[in-house]
Design a protein around this motif. Structure first.
Motif, PDB file in Angstrom:
ATOM      1  N   LEU A  18       4.377   1.835  -5.568  1.00 33.21           N
ATOM      2  CA  LEU A  18       3.860   1.853  -4.364  1.00 33.21           C
ATOM      3  C   LEU A  18       4.585   3.103  -3.440  1.00 33.21           C
ATOM      4  O   LEU A  18       4.063   3.292  -2.467  1.00 33.21           O
ATOM      5  CB  LEU A  18       4.776   0.489  -3.544  1.00 33.21           C
ATOM      6  N   GLY A  19       5.083   3.967  -4.065  1.00 35.94           N
ATOM      7  CA  GLY A  19       5.539   5.015  -3.302  1.00 35.94           C
ATOM      8  C   GLY A  19       6.830   4.888  -2.697  1.00 35.94           C
ATOM      9  O   GLY A  19       7.024   3.662  -2.305  1.00 35.94           O
ATOM     10  N   GLY A  20       7.625   5.777  -2.342  1.00 33.77           N
ATOM     11  CA  GLY A  20       8.691   5.578  -1.408  1.00 33.77           C
ATOM     12  C   GLY A  20       8.315   4.813  -0.132  1.00 33.77           C
ATOM     13  O   GLY A  20       8.912   3.869   0.185  1.00 33.77           O
ATOM     14  N   LYS A  21       7.392   5.407   0.409  1.00 36.77           N
ATOM     15  CA  LYS A  21       7.256   4.957   1.869  1.00 36.77           C
ATOM     16  C   LYS A  21       6.588   3.571   1.633  1.00 36.77           C
ATOM     17  O   LYS A  21       6.965   2.547   2.187  1.00 36.77           O
ATOM     18  CB  LYS A  21       5.934   5.772   2.330  1.00 36.77           C
ATOM     19  N   GLY A  22       5.827   3.249   0.635  1.00 35.47           N
ATOM     20  CA  GLY A  22       5.410   1.847   0.713  1.00 35.47           C
ATOM     21  C   GLY A  22       6.189   0.739   0.166  1.00 35.47           C
ATOM     22  O   GLY A  22       6.368  -0.274   0.757  1.00 35.47           O
ATOM     23  N   ALA A  23       7.055   1.280  -0.710  1.00 37.37           N
ATOM     24  CA  ALA A  23       8.162   0.266  -1.251  1.00 37.37           C
ATOM     25  C   ALA A  23       9.069   0.109   0.012  1.00 37.37           C
ATOM     26  O   ALA A  23       9.632  -1.073   0.036  1.00 37.37           O
ATOM     27  CB  ALA A  23       8.932   0.863  -2.253  1.00 37.37           C
ATOM     28  N   ASN A  24       9.467   1.006   0.812  1.00 37.04           N
ATOM     29  CA  ASN A  24      10.434   0.814   2.026  1.00 37.04           C
ATOM     30  C   ASN A  24       9.596  -0.023   2.967  1.00 37.04           C
ATOM     31  O   ASN A  24      10.401  -1.021   3.842  1.00 37.04           O
ATOM     32  CB  ASN A  24      10.822   2.115   2.509  1.00 37.04           C
ATOM     33  N   LEU A  25       8.379   0.128   3.326  1.00 35.93           N
ATOM     34  CA  LEU A  25       7.840  -0.696   4.058  1.00 35.93           C
ATOM     35  C   LEU A  25       7.614  -2.156   3.760  1.00 35.93           C
ATOM     36  O   LEU A  25       7.957  -3.180   4.621  1.00 35.93           O
ATOM     37  CB  LEU A  25       6.049  -0.302   4.199  1.00 35.93           C
ATOM     38  N   ALA A  26       7.612  -2.210   2.364  1.00 32.71           N
ATOM     39  CA  ALA A  26       7.603  -3.694   1.959  1.00 32.71           C
ATOM     40  C   ALA A  26       8.992  -4.238   2.132  1.00 32.71           C
ATOM     41  O   ALA A  26       9.314  -5.409   2.594  1.00 32.71           O
ATOM     42  CB  ALA A  26       7.060  -3.835   0.534  1.00 32.71           C
ATOM     43  N   GLU A  27      10.100  -3.203   1.765  1.00 30.57           N
ATOM     44  CA  GLU A  27      11.315  -3.943   1.933  1.00 30.57           C
ATOM     45  C   GLU A  27      11.678  -4.243   3.434  1.00 30.57           C
ATOM     46  O   GLU A  27      12.518  -5.187   3.851  1.00 30.57           O
ATOM     47  CB  GLU A  27      12.203  -2.822   1.407  1.00 30.57           C
ATOM     48  N   THR A  40      -0.532  -1.451   0.614  1.00 36.20           N
ATOM     49  CA  THR A  40      -0.334  -0.315  -0.268  1.00 36.20           C
ATOM     50  C   THR A  40      -1.180  -0.354  -1.403  1.00 36.20           C
ATOM     51  O   THR A  40      -1.382  -1.228  -2.112  1.00 36.20           O
ATOM     52  CB  THR A  40       0.989  -0.116  -0.781  1.00 36.20           C
ATOM     53  N   ILE A  41      -2.187   0.888  -1.503  1.00 40.76           N
ATOM     54  CA  ILE A  41      -2.931   1.114  -2.788  1.00 40.76           C
ATOM     55  C   ILE A  41      -2.055   1.802  -3.697  1.00 40.76           C
ATOM     56  O   ILE A  41      -1.676   2.986  -3.284  1.00 40.76           O
ATOM     57  CB  ILE A  41      -4.182   1.902  -2.223  1.00 40.76           C
ATOM     58  N   THR A  42      -1.966   1.244  -4.779  1.00 43.17           N
ATOM     59  CA  THR A  42      -0.955   1.821  -5.634  1.00 43.17           C
ATOM     60  C   THR A  42      -1.324   3.231  -6.345  1.00 43.17           C
ATOM     61  O   THR A  42      -2.399   3.819  -6.214  1.00 43.17           O
ATOM     62  CB  THR A  42      -0.742   0.828  -7.113  1.00 43.17           C
ATOM     63  N   THR A  43      -0.119   3.962  -6.952  1.00 40.11           N
ATOM     64  CA  THR A  43      -0.067   5.284  -7.603  1.00 40.11           C
ATOM     65  C   THR A  43      -1.183   5.220  -8.706  1.00 40.11           C
ATOM     66  O   THR A  43      -1.707   6.040  -9.247  1.00 40.11           O
ATOM     67  CB  THR A  43       1.021   5.543  -8.049  1.00 40.11           C
ATOM     68  N   GLU A  44      -1.169   3.759  -9.404  1.00 42.02           N
ATOM     69  CA  GLU A  44      -2.125   3.658 -10.626  1.00 42.02           C
ATOM     70  C   GLU A  44      -3.660   3.839 -10.195  1.00 42.02           C
ATOM     71  O   GLU A  44      -4.319   4.172 -10.778  1.00 42.02           O
ATOM     72  CB  GLU A  44      -1.804   2.319 -11.211  1.00 42.02           C
ATOM     73  N   ALA A 234       0.581   6.873  -4.007  1.00 38.30           N
ATOM     74  CA  ALA A 234       0.130   5.806  -3.145  1.00 38.30           C
ATOM     75  C   ALA A 234      -0.511   5.999  -1.862  1.00 38.30           C
ATOM     76  O   ALA A 234      -0.188   7.004  -1.369  1.00 38.30           O
ATOM     77  CB  ALA A 234       1.301   4.749  -3.217  1.00 38.30           C
ATOM     78  N   VAL A 235      -1.286   5.144  -1.396  1.00 40.82           N
ATOM     79  CA  VAL A 235      -1.492   5.171   0.091  1.00 40.82           C
ATOM     80  C   VAL A 235      -1.388   3.938   1.007  1.00 40.82           C
ATOM     81  O   VAL A 235      -1.396   2.671   0.327  1.00 40.82           O
ATOM     82  CB  VAL A 235      -3.239   5.394   0.043  1.00 40.82           C
ATOM     83  N   ASN A 236      -0.947   4.122   1.930  1.00 42.58           N
ATOM     84  CA  ASN A 236      -0.410   2.797   2.809  1.00 42.58           C
ATOM     85  C   ASN A 236      -1.415   3.061   3.909  1.00 42.58           C
ATOM     86  O   ASN A 236      -1.891   3.899   4.661  1.00 42.58           O
ATOM     87  CB  ASN A 236       0.844   2.950   3.476  1.00 42.58           C
ATOM     88  N   ILE A 237      -2.218   1.656   4.115  1.00 45.40           N
ATOM     89  CA  ILE A 237      -2.935   1.216   5.135  1.00 45.40           C
ATOM     90  C   ILE A 237      -2.261   0.361   6.006  1.00 45.40           C
ATOM     91  O   ILE A 237      -1.698  -0.733   5.821  1.00 45.40           O
ATOM     92  CB  ILE A 237      -4.227   0.524   4.777  1.00 45.40           C
ATOM     93  N   GLN A 238      -2.081   0.885   7.508  1.00 48.40           N
ATOM     94  CA  GLN A 238      -1.074   0.055   8.333  1.00 48.40           C
ATOM     95  C   GLN A 238      -1.837   0.178   9.643  1.00 48.40           C
ATOM     96  O   GLN A 238      -2.288   1.018  10.247  1.00 48.40           O
ATOM     97  CB  GLN A 238       0.211   1.004   8.357  1.00 48.40           C
TER      98      GLN A 238
END
Ligand code: ADP
Ligand code: MG
Ligand code: MG
Length: 870
Positions: A18-27, A40-44, A234-238
């Motif tokens: 999820l990338g650092g930003k995405g993982a932390n937004l999730a957390e 989050t659109i994944t690094t994959e 990754a890309v985060n859409i928020q």
């Protein structure tokens, strides 16, 4: 394959996906913090996109659409709705934070129709059109590659036409007009209009972020920080929240502790009525966060609460991005804050004292490079007092440096390539400047705060930086900087004090920084966890003292030849070398012996019984011979010879391959008197110190260099032991000593079990061992090794990092052979790689007992060793 994750589905461990930003937004979503909803659109997905036809697959598009719908449900707004549109941000985020490297798009979903809806719905037309022009600019830059300055110039032009100073003076009509100017730029550059369909906007943005993984700045940054290119972003859409809504809105960045000094307490900056990058871009100079406590105390309290939660949860200092929309606080990002080496130490120590982390955890948070940075230089106090100040700014990154100023990354790079020490000075820096920043001794900016691009990047690189020197007018076009009537031109020399935020005229000498107190604590903790011993390569009293202070257990290599270079000694040395018969050897040798005894006395006294390996004379004799006519004639007179005779003798001693020639134990076999003198000096000194009761117990470790066969060792051992026995008799004392050898000749490694019979200890001399294994001359290989590295024929310079496959294999064989004979014998490493963090891992694996390195490398070696402990 699932390519899209809602914030509620992820957690902080998933940074690879999820990338650092995405993982932390999730957390943070999980922690129930006020995070605007999103996915989050994944690094994959990024990697799939980059490997494929550079087009989002319909599979990914469908998943995105489904998540947009879910988001619409939660937000109660619809994407593209003409009355109440849902707007989103598109934010990149990879596994490792890469500040300013990838690009963000805000206010996506606005178009000619939805902007009207937003204006009506919010009853804030000024705001709506401000958002729209921002979207046009960011989209134009990130997706279409339209130069940001084209937009900026129009805005500046418009403002000056209207006589406005600040963006906040712009009215609704003004922004409206600017929007239409911006749209024309699209048509002019792209030959097509700005895309109106929000979904098109979204897909194009996601693709652009994916592509930006491979832009030049990103690649440079990754190379610089050893980040693999294969990770993807990754890309985060928020959902958007708005800091530019009015005077009760704003946006900011804050650290939970001071990233420059480590001091506890919120440290940050914010801007009222601003959006997104306004704070970090350094366009307007922001206010300190303490102002927020005054203007919106409840919001500030709430922020304190969240930052405390986050710091405790992540067990580390956090760097938090937030936005306030009409007094409602949102957290938009958290991550472990970048910081200076010094503050890393301070924060680790604080966190251990606060019981948040253990000593062991603290050790693992510090890197060898940080230790180097901790020993940052500072200007000499007296010189500083006399220096003339040029200008002041913010102390953005500590340290002291002098250099010639350059106003663009390009010219800085050129000057640095030409061998000059350079300092980059700019109004503000942006990621485009990275190549110029990397080569600079210091960075100066006239705009921007402590969290501006220049400040963050400089701290990350450990380069000193003074940011936001508002009093200095920097003109990048004329290439000059003016302050209080003084004008500096390109190439002029200045000195920068990043710790005080001051710039001085001319060059000021500096001294190494002194942060023993912090270092000592960490080194103390690390020394409880050492699977390997640490010694120093040192022979002068000063170096030995430094080494002990920095944590050495003892001396692993005291090079006696360094002791013969003093004026009087080299003279005796020369006399000795020139003697034609054994008899005339005696007198200079006796004098040298007195010098040596004096040396050893100092060493043993400082060491107070700590182990000390003394290597007997190693280099070829001609290194000691006179070069200049003057020295030659002085020597001639002193030895009753003619200049021609001396020159003849020098000629005789000349060798074609001196490093492979008559040196080390070979010299001792032809002239054993030298080693006999040295050994006598060592043993006598030890006995005398013990007899005078100044030292309790000294166990000298005498090391013979360049042994290639056991016969050499046994022959020399017999000779030297005879001398030692005689001393024992004459002094009526017996002491323990050790006679060992270096392992630096491949043959010695291969026959180590035989040598073991005559050696009490071993120490790998990896410099010579590498030279002889590769057949690369230590002194000349620099010329071709760099090309080998460029062509990837060598992964590393083997003189810097151990060549595990070749040299390492020989070492492994030797260790096994020695241990097979006698498990108790100590095996050390005293070559350059002994202090190299990258090599230490391997050295530990093959089972040596200790490493030895130069004094200033000891702390980072200790840390690396402690980190080796499982
Ligand atoms: P970077 O990786 O460069 O920090 P971010 O993705 O964090 O980029 O975006 C930069 C800034 O844009 C954020 O600090 C925040 O101020 C703003 N931003 C991003 N997403 C939103 C959002 N959904 N609402 C409001 N502001 C946002
Ligand atoms: Mg950015
Ligand atoms: Mg950010």
């Amino acid at each position: 394959m699932k390519y899209v994750f809602d914030f509620s589905e992820g957690n902080k461990e998933q940074i690879a996906l999820l990338g650092g930003k995405g993982a932390n937004l999730a957390e943070m979503t999980k922690l129930n913090l006020p995070v605007p909803t999103g996915f989050t659109i994944t690094t994959e997905a990024c990697l799939t996109y980059l490997e494929g036809q550079e087009q989002l697959s319909s599979e990914i598009k469908i998943e995105i659409q489904q998540h947009i719908e879910a988001m619409e449900q939660r937000a109660g707004k619809k994407f593209g709705d003409q009355l109440d549109p849902l707007l989103v941000s598109v934010r990149s985020g990879s596994k490792f934070s890469m500040p300013g490297m990838m690009d963000t798009i805000l206010n996506l979903g606005l178009n000619d129709a939805t902007v009207v809806g937003l204006a009506e719905k919010t009853k804030n037309g000024r705001f709506a059109y401000d958002c729209y022009r921002r979207l046009l600019q960011m989209f134009g830059d990130v997706v279409c590659g339209i130069d940001k300055n084209r937009f900026e110039q129009q805005l500046e032009f418009y403002k000056s036409k209207k006589n406005y100073q600040l963006d906040t003076e712009m009215l609704e009509e003004d922004w409206q007009e600017l929007v239409s100017i911006y749209k024309d730029i699209f048509i002019e550059v792209m030959q097509k209009p700005f895309p109106q369909d929000p979904l098109d906007q979204l897909y194009l943005s996601v693709e652009a972020v994916f592509r930006s993984w491979n832009n030049r700045r990103a690649i440079t940054y990754r190379k610089l920080h050893d980040i693999p290119h294969s990770l993807g972003t990754a890309v985060n859409i928020q959902e958007m929240v708005f800091g530019n809504f009015g005077t009760e809105s704003g946006t900011g960045v804050a650290f939970t502790r001071n990233p420059a000094t480590g001091e506890k307490g919120i440290f940050g900056e914010f801007l009222i009525n601003a959006q997104g990058e306004d704070v970090v871009a350094g366009i307007r100079t922001p206010e300190p966060i303490s102002e927020l406590a005054k203007s919106m105390p409840e919001v500030y309290e709430e922020f304190l609460k969240y930052s405390d939660i986050l710091e405790k949860h992540y067990k580390d200092m956090q760097d938090i991005e937030f936005t306030i929309e009409n007094k409602k606080l949102y957290i938009l990002q958290t991550r472990n804050g970048k910081r200076t080496a010094k503050s890393t130490f301070k924060i680790c120590i604080q966190l251990v004292e606060e019981g948040v982390i253990t000593e062991k955890e603290a050790i693992h948070r510090i890197t060898p490079t940080m230790i180097t940075q901790l020993l940052h230089p500072v200007f000499e106090p007296e010189a500083l007092e006399k220096a003339t100040i040029f200008g002041k700014g913010l102390p953005a990154s500590p340290g002291a440096a002098s250099g010639h100023i350059y106003f663009t990354a390009e010219t800085a790079k050129q000057a640095s390539d030409a061998g000059e020490k350079v300092i980059l000075i700019r109004q503000e820096t942006s990621p485009e400047d990275i190549e110029g920043m990397v080569v600079s001794e210091a960075i100066i900016t006239s705009r921007g705060g402590m969290t501006s691009h220049a400040a963050v990047v400089a701290r990350g690189m450990g380069v000193c930086c003074v940011a936001g020197c508002e009093e200095v007018q920097v003109d990048e076009f004329l290439e000059q900087a003016v302050c209080n009537g003084v004008t500096l031109k390109k190439g002029d020399e200045v000195s920068v004090d990043g710790t005080a935020g001051k710039i001085y005229l001319g060059r000021i000498p500096y001294v190494q920084g002194d942060e023993w107190a912090l270092l000592e604590k960490i080194i103390g903790w690390a020394k409880k966890e050492m699977p390997l011993g640490i010694r120093a390569n040192a022979e002068t009293p000063e170096d030995i003292e430094t080494a002990l202070k920095l944590g050495a257990d003892g001396i692993g290599l005291a090079r006696t030849e360094h002791m013969f270079f003093g004026e009087k000694r080299i003279f005796e040395m020369r006399k000795m070398i020139l003697s034609e018969n054994k008899k005339s050897l005696i007198e200079p040798l006796n004098r040298l012996k007195e010098y040596q005894k004096d040396d050893f006395k100092k060493m043993f006294t400082i060491l107070e019984g700590k182990p000390c390996t003394i290597r007997l004379l190693d280099p070829p004799l001609h290194e000691f011979l006179p070069q200049s006519e003057e020295d030659i004639s002085v020597l001639a007179t002193a030895t009753n010879r003619t200049v021609t005779q001396i020159k003849h003798r020098i000629e005789e001693l000349h060798e074609l391959n001196p490093m492979l020639g008559h040196r080390g134990c070979r010299l001792a076999i032809t002239t054993p008197e030298i080693y006999e003198m040295q050994v006598a000096a060592i043993i006598e000194t030890a006995i005398e110190l013990m007899q005078q009761n100044t030292q309790e117990k000294i166990v000298p470790e005498i090391m013979i260099p360049l042994i290639g066969s056991h016969q050499e060792m046994s022959w020399l051992r017999a000779r030297l032991e005879k001398v030692i026995q005689e001393i024992f008799v004459s002094k009526e004392t017996i002491i323990t000593y050790k006679l060992g050898t270096m392992l630096e000749i491949p043959r010695a490694c291969l026959t180590a079990e035989k040598i073991t019979e005559y050696a009490d200890f071993f120490s790998f001399g990896t410099n010579d061992l590498t030279q002889l294994t590769y057949g690369f001359s230590r002194d000349d290989s620099g010329k071709f090794i760099s090309e080998y590295l460029d062509r990837k024929i060598l992964p590393d310079d083997p003189f810097q990092h151990i060549d595990e496959e070749g040299v390492g294999e020989l070492m492994k064989i030797a260790v096994e052979k020695i241990r097979g004979k006698d498990r108790t014998l100590k095996i050390g490493v005293c070559g350059e790689v002994g202090g190299d963090p990258q090599s230490i891992h391997f050295l530990n694996k093959i089972g040596v007992d200790y490493v030895s390195c130069s004094p200033y490398r000891i702390p980072s070696a200790i840390l690396t060793i402690a980190q080796e402990k499982k």
